[in-house]
Design an enzyme around this catalytic site. Structure first.
Site, PDB file in Angstrom:
ATOM      1  N   ARG A  15      -9.298  11.581  -7.150  1.00  0.00           N
ATOM      2  CA  ARG A  15      -8.450  12.675  -6.686  1.00  0.00           C
ATOM      3  C   ARG A  15      -7.248  12.218  -5.850  1.00  0.00           C
ATOM      4  O   ARG A  15      -6.369  13.010  -5.528  1.00  0.00           O
ATOM      5  CB  ARG A  15      -9.297  13.697  -5.898  1.00  0.00           C
ATOM      6  CG  ARG A  15     -10.077  14.603  -6.832  1.00  0.00           C
ATOM      7  CD  ARG A  15     -10.705  15.737  -6.078  1.00  0.00           C
ATOM      8  NE  ARG A  15     -11.856  15.306  -5.309  1.00  0.00           N
ATOM      9  CZ  ARG A  15     -12.233  15.855  -4.154  1.00  0.00           C
ATOM     10  NH1 ARG A  15     -11.526  16.826  -3.628  1.00  0.00           N
ATOM     11  NH2 ARG A  15     -13.299  15.418  -3.531  1.00  0.00           N
ATOM     12  N   TYR A 103     -19.315   4.189   4.872  1.00  0.00           N
ATOM     13  CA  TYR A 103     -18.354   4.317   3.773  1.00  0.00           C
ATOM     14  C   TYR A 103     -16.960   3.857   4.217  1.00  0.00           C
ATOM     15  O   TYR A 103     -16.554   4.101   5.349  1.00  0.00           O
ATOM     16  CB  TYR A 103     -18.215   5.781   3.328  1.00  0.00           C
ATOM     17  CG  TYR A 103     -19.438   6.417   2.730  1.00  0.00           C
ATOM     18  CD1 TYR A 103     -20.533   5.661   2.321  1.00  0.00           C
ATOM     19  CD2 TYR A 103     -19.485   7.793   2.546  1.00  0.00           C
ATOM     20  CE1 TYR A 103     -21.645   6.263   1.759  1.00  0.00           C
ATOM     21  CE2 TYR A 103     -20.598   8.413   1.980  1.00  0.00           C
ATOM     22  CZ  TYR A 103     -21.671   7.642   1.594  1.00  0.00           C
ATOM     23  OH  TYR A 103     -22.765   8.238   1.044  1.00  0.00           O
ATOM     24  N   GLY A 104     -16.246   3.255   3.301  1.00  0.00           N
ATOM     25  CA  GLY A 104     -14.893   2.791   3.605  1.00  0.00           C
ATOM     26  C   GLY A 104     -13.878   3.909   3.742  1.00  0.00           C
ATOM     27  O   GLY A 104     -12.770   3.687   4.218  1.00  0.00           O
ATOM     28  N   GLU A 154     -29.439  16.069  -2.999  1.00  0.00           N
ATOM     29  CA  GLU A 154     -28.027  16.176  -3.365  1.00  0.00           C
ATOM     30  C   GLU A 154     -27.733  17.602  -3.843  1.00  0.00           C
ATOM     31  O   GLU A 154     -28.597  18.252  -4.436  1.00  0.00           O
ATOM     32  CB  GLU A 154     -27.683  15.172  -4.469  1.00  0.00           C
ATOM     33  CG  GLU A 154     -27.616  13.740  -3.983  1.00  0.00           C
ATOM     34  CD  GLU A 154     -26.633  13.558  -2.837  1.00  0.00           C
ATOM     35  OE1 GLU A 154     -25.431  13.717  -3.042  1.00  0.00           O
ATOM     36  OE2 GLU A 154     -27.089  13.269  -1.709  1.00  0.00           O
ATOM     37  N   ARG A 315      12.927  -4.397  14.768  1.00  0.00           N
ATOM     38  CA  ARG A 315      12.156  -4.848  13.604  1.00  0.00           C
ATOM     39  C   ARG A 315      11.245  -6.017  13.981  1.00  0.00           C
ATOM     40  O   ARG A 315      11.342  -6.559  15.073  1.00  0.00           O
ATOM     41  CB  ARG A 315      13.133  -5.208  12.480  1.00  0.00           C
ATOM     42  CG  ARG A 315      13.842  -3.961  11.912  1.00  0.00           C
ATOM     43  CD  ARG A 315      14.927  -4.343  10.935  1.00  0.00           C
ATOM     44  NE  ARG A 315      14.435  -5.254   9.923  1.00  0.00           N
ATOM     45  CZ  ARG A 315      15.204  -6.090   9.214  1.00  0.00           C
ATOM     46  NH1 ARG A 315      16.504  -6.129   9.426  1.00  0.00           N
ATOM     47  NH2 ARG A 315      14.670  -6.879   8.313  1.00  0.00           N
ATOM     48  N   ALA A 362      29.934  -4.319  22.115  1.00  0.00           N
ATOM     49  CA  ALA A 362      29.794  -3.357  21.021  1.00  0.00           C
ATOM     50  C   ALA A 362      30.228  -3.974  19.694  1.00  0.00           C
ATOM     51  O   ALA A 362      31.220  -4.701  19.630  1.00  0.00           O
ATOM     52  CB  ALA A 362      30.633  -2.125  21.313  1.00  0.00           C
ATOM     53  N   ASN A 368      23.592 -13.745   9.829  1.00  0.00           N
ATOM     54  CA  ASN A 368      22.463 -14.675   9.742  1.00  0.00           C
ATOM     55  C   ASN A 368      22.130 -15.081   8.319  1.00  0.00           C
ATOM     56  O   ASN A 368      21.358 -15.996   8.107  1.00  0.00           O
ATOM     57  CB  ASN A 368      21.226 -14.056  10.402  1.00  0.00           C
ATOM     58  CG  ASN A 368      20.790 -12.767   9.722  1.00  0.00           C
ATOM     59  OD1 ASN A 368      21.631 -12.018   9.224  1.00  0.00           O
ATOM     60  ND2 ASN A 368      19.508 -12.509   9.692  1.00  0.00           N
ATOM     61  N   THR A 405      37.310 -10.558  22.183  1.00  0.00           N
ATOM     62  CA  THR A 405      37.072  -9.441  21.278  1.00  0.00           C
ATOM     63  C   THR A 405      37.586  -9.771  19.877  1.00  0.00           C
ATOM     64  O   THR A 405      38.667 -10.326  19.730  1.00  0.00           O
ATOM     65  CB  THR A 405      37.792  -8.195  21.826  1.00  0.00           C
ATOM     66  OG1 THR A 405      37.158  -7.843  23.041  1.00  0.00           O
ATOM     67  CG2 THR A 405      37.740  -7.038  20.862  1.00  0.00           C
ATOM     68  N   ARG A 422      41.233 -15.373  16.359  1.00  0.00           N
ATOM     69  CA  ARG A 422      41.823 -14.193  15.733  1.00  0.00           C
ATOM     70  C   ARG A 422      43.318 -14.436  15.686  1.00  0.00           C
ATOM     71  O   ARG A 422      43.847 -15.277  16.424  1.00  0.00           O
ATOM     72  CB  ARG A 422      41.490 -12.928  16.531  1.00  0.00           C
ATOM     73  CG  ARG A 422      42.035 -12.963  17.926  1.00  0.00           C
ATOM     74  CD  ARG A 422      41.586 -11.778  18.767  1.00  0.00           C
ATOM     75  NE  ARG A 422      42.303 -11.774  20.026  1.00  0.00           N
ATOM     76  CZ  ARG A 422      41.817 -11.273  21.149  1.00  0.00           C
ATOM     77  NH1 ARG A 422      40.624 -10.727  21.189  1.00  0.00           N
ATOM     78  NH2 ARG A 422      42.544 -11.295  22.241  1.00  0.00           N
TER      79      ARG A 422
HETATM   80  C1  UD1 Z   1     -22.550  10.922  -0.810  1.00  0.00           C
HETATM   81  C2  UD1 Z   1     -24.022  11.223  -0.526  1.00  0.00           C
HETATM   82  C3  UD1 Z   1     -24.148  12.656   0.016  1.00  0.00           C
HETATM   83  C4  UD1 Z   1     -23.292  12.798   1.263  1.00  0.00           C
HETATM   84  C5  UD1 Z   1     -21.844  12.407   0.977  1.00  0.00           C
HETATM   85  C6  UD1 Z   1     -21.074  12.359   2.259  1.00  0.00           C
HETATM   86  C7  UD1 Z   1     -25.332   9.948  -2.150  1.00  0.00           C
HETATM   87  C8  UD1 Z   1     -26.097  10.013  -3.408  1.00  0.00           C
HETATM   88  N1  UD1 Z   1     -24.778  11.098  -1.751  1.00  0.00           N
HETATM   89  O1  UD1 Z   1     -22.153  11.779  -1.835  1.00  0.00           O
HETATM   90  O2  UD1 Z   1     -25.508  12.947   0.332  1.00  0.00           O
HETATM   91  O3  UD1 Z   1     -23.363  14.146   1.739  1.00  0.00           O
HETATM   92  O4  UD1 Z   1     -21.789  11.085   0.378  1.00  0.00           O
HETATM   93  O5  UD1 Z   1     -19.731  12.120   1.997  1.00  0.00           O
HETATM   94  O6  UD1 Z   1     -25.251   8.899  -1.531  1.00  0.00           O
HETATM   95  N2  UD1 Z   1     -19.606   4.190  -3.806  1.00  0.00           N
HETATM   96  C9  UD1 Z   1     -19.671   2.901  -4.267  1.00  0.00           C
HETATM   97  N3  UD1 Z   1     -20.302   2.640  -5.431  1.00  0.00           N
HETATM   98  C10 UD1 Z   1     -20.894   3.613  -6.160  1.00  0.00           C
HETATM   99  C11 UD1 Z   1     -20.835   4.931  -5.687  1.00  0.00           C
HETATM  100  C12 UD1 Z   1     -20.185   5.184  -4.506  1.00  0.00           C
HETATM  101  O7  UD1 Z   1     -19.149   1.978  -3.617  1.00  0.00           O
HETATM  102  O8  UD1 Z   1     -21.459   3.277  -7.214  1.00  0.00           O
HETATM  103  C13 UD1 Z   1     -18.925   4.450  -2.538  1.00  0.00           C
HETATM  104  C14 UD1 Z   1     -17.694   5.328  -2.724  1.00  0.00           C
HETATM  105  O9  UD1 Z   1     -16.543   4.537  -2.880  1.00  0.00           O
HETATM  106  C15 UD1 Z   1     -17.665   6.101  -1.418  1.00  0.00           C
HETATM  107  C16 UD1 Z   1     -19.119   6.205  -1.012  1.00  0.00           C
HETATM  108  O10 UD1 Z   1     -19.798   5.187  -1.713  1.00  0.00           O
HETATM  109  O11 UD1 Z   1     -16.979   5.391  -0.395  1.00  0.00           O
HETATM  110  C17 UD1 Z   1     -19.741   7.563  -1.319  1.00  0.00           C
HETATM  111  O12 UD1 Z   1     -19.701   7.813  -2.701  1.00  0.00           O
HETATM  112  P1  UD1 Z   1     -19.380   9.224  -3.313  1.00  0.00           P
HETATM  113  O13 UD1 Z   1     -19.424   9.118  -4.762  1.00  0.00           O
HETATM  114  O14 UD1 Z   1     -18.153   9.780  -2.680  1.00  0.00           O
HETATM  115  O15 UD1 Z   1     -20.660  10.048  -2.810  1.00  0.00           O
HETATM  116  P2  UD1 Z   1     -20.792  11.616  -2.708  1.00  0.00           P
HETATM  117  O16 UD1 Z   1     -21.070  12.164  -4.034  1.00  0.00           O
HETATM  118  O17 UD1 Z   1     -19.681  12.176  -1.935  1.00  0.00           O
END
Ligand code: UD1
Ligand code: CA
Length: 450
Positions: A15, A103-104, A154, A315, A362, A368, A405, A422
């Site tokens: 998404r 989670y990342g 789930e 910068r 000014a 450079n 100047t 100049r």
């Molecule tokens: C998961 C949880 C759900 C929770 C929700 C919270 C499970 C089965 N479900 O659902 O209970 O409420 O997170 O946000 O765990 N990822 C991998 N490899 C995979 C699958 C996922 O690295 O094979 C990583 C995704 O990149 C993500 C995280 O795991 O960062 C969660 O995966 P996602 O598919 O978003 O889980 P949800 O269906 O949201």
């Protein structure tokens, strides 16, 4: 107790509609993954394992720039969260401590929450982080029995009754590492998604007589980013928090909502930030400085008592010493400006050093770049650079030197010397008046003709 961090970051993030892996999208100019790693760093993990998949190469580069000891494992096919964690098994072989899975794409975890999870481990074999959801939507539901977490269901697999539960799974868990892998071994994929759910470890642990509980945190901390809209919301939350923290630390933000901060911005007490200032990555500002309106700073250091802007651009590689002045429409890059020096108007100072108490007039430009290479300009102490001086680098101005100047400096100037380069001025008496008369007569002839 020693801890290992397992960060799940293999997902594509459909998404986001992006070629960039989801966890590399930035919040406050730092990739989400870096936020997650910094949140986890509070546990001083002995090992950090990042499970990558989509964009593994780019993800591992970012992870290792943040922590060179981070181990990267690649989950080729995303078959579910349990399948993802299983990929960390080899990297954690023989590891006796706890594993904390996060989670990342959950950048807002607070240190205290992770500490509470670890504390709850004293009485439990497995600890899950839950939250009361304002809108439980498609989150996994936590089925509690008193303080015991019986199982996680789930959304897709839940009954209507279970869907009515509002206590939801954040995705974080803490468990002894080898116990966790043993539980994951028993996870199947016979469910509505055909995925290996990490959430199934709860019920498996219960049937084995293990103690399982859930620790709660507020929903904002478990906020996951799934779309660009979520990303913008997350950034806004970050900004609000960071501004409040700065103000609590004694920084004045005249119009807080117009100041854009980076994740690593550091600002000292009694510094004043005027409206509409943007901080890119890598900025530190000491105490008692003033950053005036509409300035843009990145990769730079501003010392005590310095004034920057309005409309200044600092910068990467800019170092402003104490009590320096950088004024409007000045750009500085990779340059040290020593104590008390001034660059007040319309100048470009790049690849240069400016000595203490020197004054840059000014419209001064350090030339450079010759189109191929960059060259350095060295300006000594107490130098007076006249307005509209072009400094053709490599070039140096000795202490106490001065440029007239409009001078184009192509040769080094020795200390205390005046450089003038100049064309000599010549005044022609009466010429201006004659020229005006001539032009006026010409115009009169033309107007008549028309
Ligand atoms: C998961 C949880 C759900 C929770 C929700 C919270 C499970 C089965 N479900 O659902 O209970 O409420 O997170 O946000 O765990 N990822 C991998 N490899 C995979 C699958 C996922 O690295 O094979 C990583 C995704 O990149 C993500 C995280 O795991 O960062 C969660 O995966 P996602 O598919 O978003 O889980 P949800 O269906 O949201
Ligand atoms: Ca998700």
């Amino acid at each position: 107790m020693t801890t290992a961090l397992v960060i799940l970051a293999a997902g594509k993030g459909t998404r986001m509609n992006s070629d960039i892996p989801k966890v590399l999208h930035p919040i406050a100019q730092a990739p989400m993954l870096v936020h997650a790693m910094r949140a986890g760093a509070i546990l001083s993990p002995e090992r950090t394992v990042i499970v990558t998949g989509h964009g593994a190469e780019a993800v591992s580069k970012v992870a290792q720039a943040e922590d060179e000891t981070a181990r990267i494992v690649v989950q080729q096919e995303q078959l579910g969260t349990a399948h993802a964690v299983a990929h960390a098994r080899e990297a954690l072989a023989g590891f006796e401590g706890d594993a904390v899975v996060l989670y990342g794409d959950t950048p807002f975890l607070q240190p205290d929450t992770l500490k509470r999870m670890i504390a709850a481990r004293a009485e439990n074999d497995l600890v899950i982080l839950g939250f009361e959801a304002a809108d439980p939507a498609r989150y996994g539901r936590l089925v509690m029995n008193g303080n015991t977490l019986e199982r996680i269901v789930e959304f897709k697999d839940a009954t209507d009754e279970e869907r009515a539960i509002t206590f939801c799974n954040s995705g974080l868990l803490a468990c002894n590492t080898q116990t966790l892998f043993a539980l994951i071994d028993a996870v199947g994929n016979d469910n509505a998604s055909g995925e290996y759910y990490l959430t199934d470890v709860v019920e498996i642990a219960r049937t084995r007589g293990l103690r399982v509980t859930a620790v709660a945190c507020d929903e904002a901390q478990t906020l996951g980013v799934n779309s660009r809209t979520d990303l913008a919301v997350a950034d806004a939350i970050f900004q609000t928090r960071a501004r409040t923290e700065l103000m609590e630390l004694g920084v004045t933000l005249m119009a807080p909502e117009t100041v854009y901060l980076a994740a690593d911005t550091v600002i000292g007490r009694d510094t004043v930030i005027e409206p509409n200032v943007v901080f890119g990555p890598g900025v530190t500002v000491e105490s008692g400085a003033t950053i005036r309106a509409f300035s843009h700073l990145e990769g730079c250091h501003v010392s005590r008592g310095a004034t920057v802007g309005p409309y200044a651009r600092l910068r990467p590689g800019t170092e402003l010493a104490e009590n320096t002045r950088v004024g409007n429409f000045v750009e500085i890059k990779n340059a040290e400006i020593a104590e008390g020096a001034k660059v007040n108007h319309l100048s470009y100072i790049g690849d240069a050093s400016v000595g203490a108490a020197s004054n840059i007039g000014a419209g001064t430009i350090t030339c450079n770049y010759d189109g191929v290479m960059k060259h350095k300009t060295t300006i000594g102490e107490n130098v007076f650079v006249g307005s509209n001086t072009m400094l053709v680098a490599p070039v140096s101005l000795g202490d106490g030197a001065m440029t007239a100047t409009g001078t184009v400096v192509t040769k080094d100037v020795e200390p205390d010397a005046l450089a003038v380069a100049r064309a000599k001025q010549e005044n022609k008496p009466g010429y201006a008046r004659k020229l005006f008369e001539m032009l006026k007569a010409k115009k009169a002839r033309r107007d008549k003709g028309a």
